[in-house]
Enzyme design. Structure first.
Site, mmCIF file in Angstrom:
data_model
loop_
_atom_site.group_PDB
_atom_site.id
_atom_site.type_symbol
_atom_site.label_atom_id
_atom_site.label_comp_id
_atom_site.label_asym_id
_atom_site.label_seq_id
_atom_site.Cartn_x
_atom_site.Cartn_y
_atom_site.Cartn_z
ATOM 1 N N TYR B 41 0.825 -1.201 0.000
ATOM 2 C CA TYR B 41 0.000 0.000 0.000
ATOM 3 C C TYR B 41 0.869 1.265 0.000
ATOM 4 O O TYR B 41 0.653 2.189 -0.780
ATOM 5 C CB TYR B 41 -0.934 0.006 1.213
ATOM 6 C CG TYR B 41 -1.647 1.322 1.400
ATOM 7 C CD1 TYR B 41 -2.793 1.627 0.683
ATOM 8 C CD2 TYR B 41 -1.129 2.294 2.257
ATOM 9 C CE1 TYR B 41 -3.419 2.860 0.818
ATOM 10 C CE2 TYR B 41 -1.745 3.524 2.399
ATOM 11 C CZ TYR B 41 -2.888 3.805 1.677
ATOM 12 O OH TYR B 41 -3.488 5.026 1.800
ATOM 13 N N PRO B 94 1.647 15.260 3.131
ATOM 14 C CA PRO B 94 0.520 14.613 3.799
ATOM 15 C C PRO B 94 0.393 13.189 3.277
ATOM 16 O O PRO B 94 0.237 12.982 2.072
ATOM 17 C CB PRO B 94 -0.680 15.457 3.370
ATOM 18 C CG PRO B 94 -0.270 16.110 2.093
ATOM 19 C CD PRO B 94 1.229 16.247 2.115
ATOM 20 N N ILE B 95 0.520 12.238 4.172
ATOM 21 C CA ILE B 95 0.396 10.835 3.790
ATOM 22 C C ILE B 95 -0.566 10.191 4.767
ATOM 23 O O ILE B 95 -0.519 10.460 5.965
ATOM 24 C CB ILE B 95 1.770 10.124 3.849
ATOM 25 C CG1 ILE B 95 2.683 10.636 2.746
ATOM 26 C CG2 ILE B 95 1.597 8.619 3.743
ATOM 27 C CD1 ILE B 95 3.782 9.652 2.374
ATOM 28 N N SER B 124 -2.467 14.476 7.327
ATOM 29 C CA SER B 124 -3.453 13.971 6.370
ATOM 30 C C SER B 124 -4.809 13.783 7.037
ATOM 31 O O SER B 124 -4.891 13.360 8.194
ATOM 32 C CB SER B 124 -2.986 12.624 5.814
ATOM 33 O OG SER B 124 -4.035 11.996 5.108
ATOM 34 N N GLN B 146 -4.201 18.676 5.612
ATOM 35 C CA GLN B 146 -4.649 18.269 4.274
ATOM 36 C C GLN B 146 -6.041 17.690 4.375
ATOM 37 O O GLN B 146 -6.292 16.777 5.163
ATOM 38 C CB GLN B 146 -3.666 17.237 3.706
ATOM 39 C CG GLN B 146 -4.102 16.637 2.374
ATOM 40 C CD GLN B 146 -4.927 15.384 2.559
ATOM 41 O OE1 GLN B 146 -4.761 14.661 3.522
ATOM 42 N NE2 GLN B 146 -5.850 15.141 1.636
ATOM 43 N N TYR B 148 -9.450 15.823 2.789
ATOM 44 C CA TYR B 148 -10.318 15.154 1.818
ATOM 45 C C TYR B 148 -11.719 15.568 2.192
ATOM 46 O O TYR B 148 -12.172 15.287 3.312
ATOM 47 C CB TYR B 148 -10.174 13.634 1.898
ATOM 48 C CG TYR B 148 -8.898 13.103 1.305
ATOM 49 C CD1 TYR B 148 -8.612 13.271 -0.056
ATOM 50 C CD2 TYR B 148 -7.974 12.426 2.087
ATOM 51 C CE1 TYR B 148 -7.434 12.783 -0.605
ATOM 52 C CE2 TYR B 148 -6.800 11.930 1.539
ATOM 53 C CZ TYR B 148 -6.528 12.111 0.202
ATOM 54 O OH TYR B 148 -5.381 11.633 -0.345
ATOM 55 N N THR B 174 -6.649 18.506 -1.358
ATOM 56 C CA THR B 174 -6.236 17.523 -2.353
ATOM 57 C C THR B 174 -7.326 17.416 -3.410
ATOM 58 O O THR B 174 -8.457 17.030 -3.112
ATOM 59 C CB THR B 174 -5.976 16.162 -1.700
ATOM 60 O OG1 THR B 174 -4.906 16.311 -0.765
ATOM 61 C CG2 THR B 174 -5.574 15.129 -2.741
ATOM 62 N N ARG B 183 -5.369 0.897 -7.668
ATOM 63 C CA ARG B 183 -4.256 0.266 -6.946
ATOM 64 C C ARG B 183 -4.310 -1.249 -7.068
ATOM 65 O O ARG B 183 -4.967 -1.926 -6.259
ATOM 66 C CB ARG B 183 -4.298 0.686 -5.471
ATOM 67 C CG ARG B 183 -4.537 2.172 -5.222
ATOM 68 C CD ARG B 183 -3.309 2.982 -5.157
ATOM 69 N NE ARG B 183 -3.657 4.401 -4.985
ATOM 70 C CZ ARG B 183 -3.626 5.052 -3.821
ATOM 71 N NH1 ARG B 183 -3.228 4.440 -2.737
ATOM 72 N NH2 ARG B 183 -3.962 6.337 -3.771
ATOM 73 N N LYS B 243 -3.691 20.954 -4.114
ATOM 74 C CA LYS B 243 -2.702 19.885 -4.320
ATOM 75 C C LYS B 243 -3.164 18.946 -5.431
ATOM 76 O O LYS B 243 -4.323 18.545 -5.479
ATOM 77 C CB LYS B 243 -2.518 19.102 -3.025
ATOM 78 C CG LYS B 243 -1.563 17.926 -3.128
ATOM 79 C CD LYS B 243 -1.149 17.408 -1.754
ATOM 80 C CE LYS B 243 -0.252 16.193 -1.843
ATOM 81 N NZ LYS B 243 -0.957 14.972 -2.203
ATOM 82 N N HIS B 267 0.441 12.781 -6.776
ATOM 83 C CA HIS B 267 0.054 11.882 -5.689
ATOM 84 C C HIS B 267 0.963 10.656 -5.673
ATOM 85 O O HIS B 267 0.517 9.536 -5.412
ATOM 86 C CB HIS B 267 -1.416 11.474 -5.858
ATOM 87 C CG HIS B 267 -2.159 11.309 -4.562
ATOM 88 N ND1 HIS B 267 -3.237 12.091 -4.219
ATOM 89 C CD2 HIS B 267 -1.979 10.468 -3.500
ATOM 90 C CE1 HIS B 267 -3.703 11.719 -3.029
ATOM 91 N NE2 HIS B 267 -2.944 10.748 -2.573
ATOM 92 N N ARG B 302 13.752 11.776 -3.657
ATOM 93 C CA ARG B 302 14.455 10.726 -2.923
ATOM 94 C C ARG B 302 15.881 11.134 -2.551
ATOM 95 O O ARG B 302 16.560 10.434 -1.812
ATOM 96 C CB ARG B 302 14.524 9.433 -3.768
ATOM 97 C CG ARG B 302 13.178 8.801 -4.075
ATOM 98 C CD ARG B 302 12.493 8.237 -2.856
ATOM 99 N NE ARG B 302 11.191 7.648 -3.207
ATOM 100 C CZ ARG B 302 10.054 8.342 -3.330
ATOM 101 N NH1 ARG B 302 10.040 9.663 -3.116
ATOM 102 N NH2 ARG B 302 8.931 7.740 -3.643
ATOM 103 N N ARG B 322 7.126 9.122 1.136
ATOM 104 C CA ARG B 322 7.440 7.722 1.412
ATOM 105 C C ARG B 322 8.769 7.545 2.163
ATOM 106 O O ARG B 322 8.828 6.740 3.100
ATOM 107 C CB ARG B 322 7.481 6.931 0.103
ATOM 108 C CG ARG B 322 6.097 6.666 -0.530
ATOM 109 C CD ARG B 322 6.291 5.820 -1.787
ATOM 110 N NE ARG B 322 5.088 5.519 -2.533
ATOM 111 C CZ ARG B 322 4.737 6.104 -3.668
ATOM 112 N NH1 ARG B 322 5.473 7.082 -4.182
ATOM 113 N NH2 ARG B 322 3.645 5.719 -4.316
#
Lengths: 372, 372, 372, 372
Positions: B41, B94-95, B124, B146, B148, B174, B183, B243, B267, B302, B322
């Site tokens: 995920y 935001p994750i 998030s 953030q 939704y 977002t 996914r 976003k 995203h 990264r 991540r």
């Protein structure tokens, strides 16, 4: 060829809904259930399979730009083509020999399409099922008939009569297959069809059973010309698509000859290897067609994103082929319906995420040139 | 959904500093400690993961040109955004669902950020921790919230009230996630969240626990429009970032609707697959924004080099996601701090070697077009 | 750091001629005889090794066009630079710590160069051998000295005095290494030098032995500016190359500061990762230099074809580094000579087959743009 | 070299028709029957084999656009060159040492060509068979003679006399091989020819047997100039092709020197590595030649599609080399004929599917630029 040898070909028989995570995964699963010669025939292409790979690669040449703040909800996938109102902008491509995938042959596909509803089945001249058998599944749903012409126009009239009486509302003239492509896998497998082709058997020396694709194509008409477009159009009174268009020049030529629609395709990479990806040729063709006639696109559609990209590049609708056959192989008519459901769901999601409420919005979307 | 089944999910618990040689290596190490469904995920994306790969590939489209004889020593990474002076040009993205990575959930991340200091945490709406729990770690450090959106604006007011009272200084709307992306890994894993989402549970039919991402997104608002930007801005009185911007058109639209900042992002490749790499879209957007509002960039950061390239292409700051979660998984809050330290050190080295003393110098650096 | 621990490092000791089929193969053979930490240090580069790979990839961006009917026989590889007549357009690049490759350290390399004759050795400030030890091998052959500057100019004067008294005829100011690149392999190996660095130990807190590259670079001067070019030039009275130039802007800056030559290099990909391939930057630099001063090129030279391409793109000579060290590792000074012989033979063959009799002809050759 | 050592080299001896699915597969099959040193010599190329790979890659830079509605049936592959009417637009390329592939040497190839009929054999100066032995197979079919010049013009006159008296109707002057390419595989294998070369042995110190390619080329003439074109043309009275042309400049130079034809080739990647793919150089050359003299193309032809692409890019005919040798190895003269039959069949299919009835149509076909 007079005596038909009995070749054992155990086509799948199971009927079940299938989970479609991606149609690429379906291909791998179908490989496990379809006899090897049949699977290679269905999934394979010509020569190095350069063009087959390009059909897939070409999608990466353009990116979809997600539009946000777009006031979109529950996008509407419906559209119409040549007077048919359809609920999705995709139809079944004409593919030969569904019997390789499932014992129910084209009738199974037809039933899956009928149960899905709101789209069109293209019936291939190389169908292993008769029109009657197909109608058992199709149950009055719309159909177009794809013709491989005989060298004998009397035969062609005969076939057109039959297709018309079966209810075809358009004729698809495949123009890119005046000989077989160079199918190396079939050569290595010494593949011949394990069953006959009732529609074209009237002009073959044989039923189609135990015959190679090379042999069958060689017996069909090589000289497909603008006169044939006119002949079919005049004789049948039906709109004619010219299928296999890869250049603006030929699109214009076909329209000039009376084509009612352009079918952009490289035959799934199965005919002339060394051709560019079908999607790479679409935009320049659609610019020349300029809305004079509708454009159908095939060769490489595996995802909702692909449908989106094709429509945004000038196609009016697309045709899906191999993935449906894999669904047929894995679940019979129920598998066919699962695949069509998948495409509908996937396209809706893509439309939502791309900020497009209608097919018209999709057609007007700007793509991102990934090569620059 | 009324009865919540107990799913065993053993999130990591260790707290330790970690050695960060590269964040790519962290991902591989995190794979070993995070339960498979959670790891897929976190690390996975949509469809073919084409866009995920493009996010990484896109960095290779531009090269950094090291400038020498540049009178640089101990470069200054500090900058400011919307009134916050920050010591580094990167903040936490935001994750959702940090609890997949570590039992301390968002509170662990928050503590790592607080200990690092001088940056901003984005919280998030799909946090598994409450605002109070997060504040236990964050200890007054700056935070953005953030959102939704719910389909019900009363709920949205309620959430905004809570975020504001928690001390959020900006709202991140977002806009690219009006449905879940495709996914595939989650589908194959039949992944559902093993814990609830206290912030948005007020508008879900359920707590979030045992729910799929598909389900949760479907229950949130689909029609995110310029009116929502205005609504949030007016109601909260806070600056609003939009976003998920990937086009100059939408950047202008958002600014016109009152956005105080543009957040360029795809995203992390988790929404619309088939989109270009986020970095590939940045330059054209920043040209249109033209300094009217600040630009935050995410999706693919990264390394220090990536921060440099994004800033040199028009971003004001970047957000990292991540890699921080991998740090959380491997070392709890200490691991989070190790990752943030790494980014700071790496960026400083890159700035020194590129001959740039300040963030302003970085923004003015000329990149090398690797495609020509 | 006061007490030096004894680390066992078994550098190769064999002295023998080696067969050089390609220098890429030498690298693989060297891997087998050099201790792993030393080999990774020598062969490795920064970060993702993106720039290292680009150094090699970049050669494929231009093709050599063989010219025929060209009246060429036994091509003449001789040229001159800054008053030195040399028999080949390549010299030894300044590389640190030859002792990792062979127990004879830089003296072994020097002897190989002397036996080959007609070229120039660049002596690195990070040499593990003293000037005297190197002269034992070099035996009066020409040499240039590469300096990493101390933060203390008195030390720099002291080093320059020594280099000059050793007979250096030019100073190479490395400007791209004001900190160490991000050498991930060294970090993973916890690599430290197994021996001291007598030339720079005067300004290190320690001899260099048991110190990491990070530590050593951090103790050298960060602010390398045009003033340093002038300082070295004025103090030493020797021509100064500025090494690490990757942009036309810096080439002009260096010349303006009094540089007698431009050294195009990205340090073999060992400093700023994310930089383009060195060869990709050469042409635009040479256009700006426009013959005002000579250009030395390094980073990626592995074949005669590469020398040809670099010269045809504006370099006056090239410097070779790692391949010579691999020769040293495999055969001591005899191996060094074998590698230099290989480059000479290979370049001659390329010149013959490309239809170029002289180095001037090579410089005027037109390359083929492989990207169009 | 005076005493010839007996090296055992077991060349294949079988004579049989072979199934040619693709010539790439033939290469893999030939690898199993030809001694390793001989196979590497035949199939290998110079250096990194960059140019060998480019020869294959280059085909993917242009796509064939299938034209439909084109009134084509049973395409006509016949054409003519320098007064020879040939039934196919391909001929045998001059290749050395067929004896590595089959004990019948060039005589086997010649017989296969004769049995196929309607094309031309190019006889290499490095043939292992004598003119007489070749004529045993060729039986009066047309032949061209490819010369590697001696440093001694008396020898050259002598060789030309013999070729002319054998019936050669053109001389192919190979201009790209004034030294051997850098054949790394041959070096690793320490490959020497296991038999002599009767045509050029007159100017070698030795028969050719037990000699390396390096040695043989070094003994031939390095300075091939426009004067040699004129010399051969004047002395022999035969049309002269200059082979190895890769630039428009050299095409013009050759024509100016009296060449009757241009032979575009990079020697199958066996000479200067680092050169672009031969096909990539063709179009610019043909534009400059502008029909003044015919153009032969080689280097990389493996399929009918390749012949089509070369002709559509300006070649008048192509030459095929390695695939024929693989046919020789696998089936002697019968295998040679099988390969030639394959090329004819494959080209016919491609012409049909591309909508081209004649070679003139092919030459006028528009290709698709895959790079844009």
């Amino acid at each position: 060829m007079a005596i038909e040898q009995t070749i054992k070909y155990d086509a799948p028989t199971v009927e079940q809904e299938i989970e479609v995570v991606s149609t690429y995964r379906l291909e791998e699963r179908a490989r496990e259930v379809v006899p090897a010669g049949g699977f290679d025939y269905m999934s394979g292409a010509s020569g190095d399979e350069f063009t087959l790979k390009q059909n897939n690669e070409a999608w990466s040449h353009k990116g979809i730009l997600p539009r946000v703040l777009a006031d979109v909800e529950n996008p509407d996938t419906s559209t119409s083509i040549l007077g048919h109102d359809i609920k999705v902008p995709f139809i079944m491509a004409p593919i030969a020999a569904h019997g390789l995938a499932h014992e129910t042959k084209e009738a199974g596909t037809a039933k899956g399409i009928a149960e899905f509803g709101g789209t069109i089945m293209s019936i291939s001249a190389y169908s292993g099922a008769t029109f009657e058998e197909i109608e058992d599944g199709l149950k009055g749903n719309p159909r177009w008939f794809q013709i491989y012409m005989s060298k004998d126009d009397e035969m062609n009239r005969n076939i057109l009569d039959e297709a018309k009486s079966d209810g075809a509302t358009a004729i698809i003239l495949t123009a890119d297959s005046t000989l077989s492509g160079n199918r190396e896998k079939d050569m290595l497998n010494k593949f011949v069809y394990p069953f006959g082709m009732p529609i074209v058997s009237r002009y073959l020396t044989g039923s189609g059973k135990n015959m190679s694709l090379n042999n069958i194509y060689a017996q069909s008409k090589q000289k497909i010309t603008p006169r044939d477009v006119k002949f079919i159009s005049d004789y049948s009174g039906l709109p004619v698509f010219v299928k296999g268009i890869q250049t603006p020049e030929d699109a214009s030529l076909a329209i000039g000859a009376g084509a009612a629609g352009i079918w952009v395709s490289n035959h799934g990479g199965r005919q002339l290897d060394g051709a560019p990806g079908s999607f790479d040729t679409l935009e320049s063709i659609s610019k020349v067609v300029a809305g004079r006639v509708p454009i159908v696109f095939d060769s490489g559609i595996r995802r909702g994103e692909h449908i989106f990209k094709a429509l945004a590049s000038g196609a009016d609708i697309v045709a899906v082929g191999r993935p449906v056959l894999y669904g047929l192989a894995l679940g019979g008519w129920k598998g066919v319906k699962s695949v069509l459901d998948y495409f509908e769901t996937d396209l809706k999601r893509v439309m939502q995420l791309a900020g497009t409420q209608t097919i018209e919005d999709v057609k007007n979307a700007r793509l991102f040139d990934m090569k620059k």
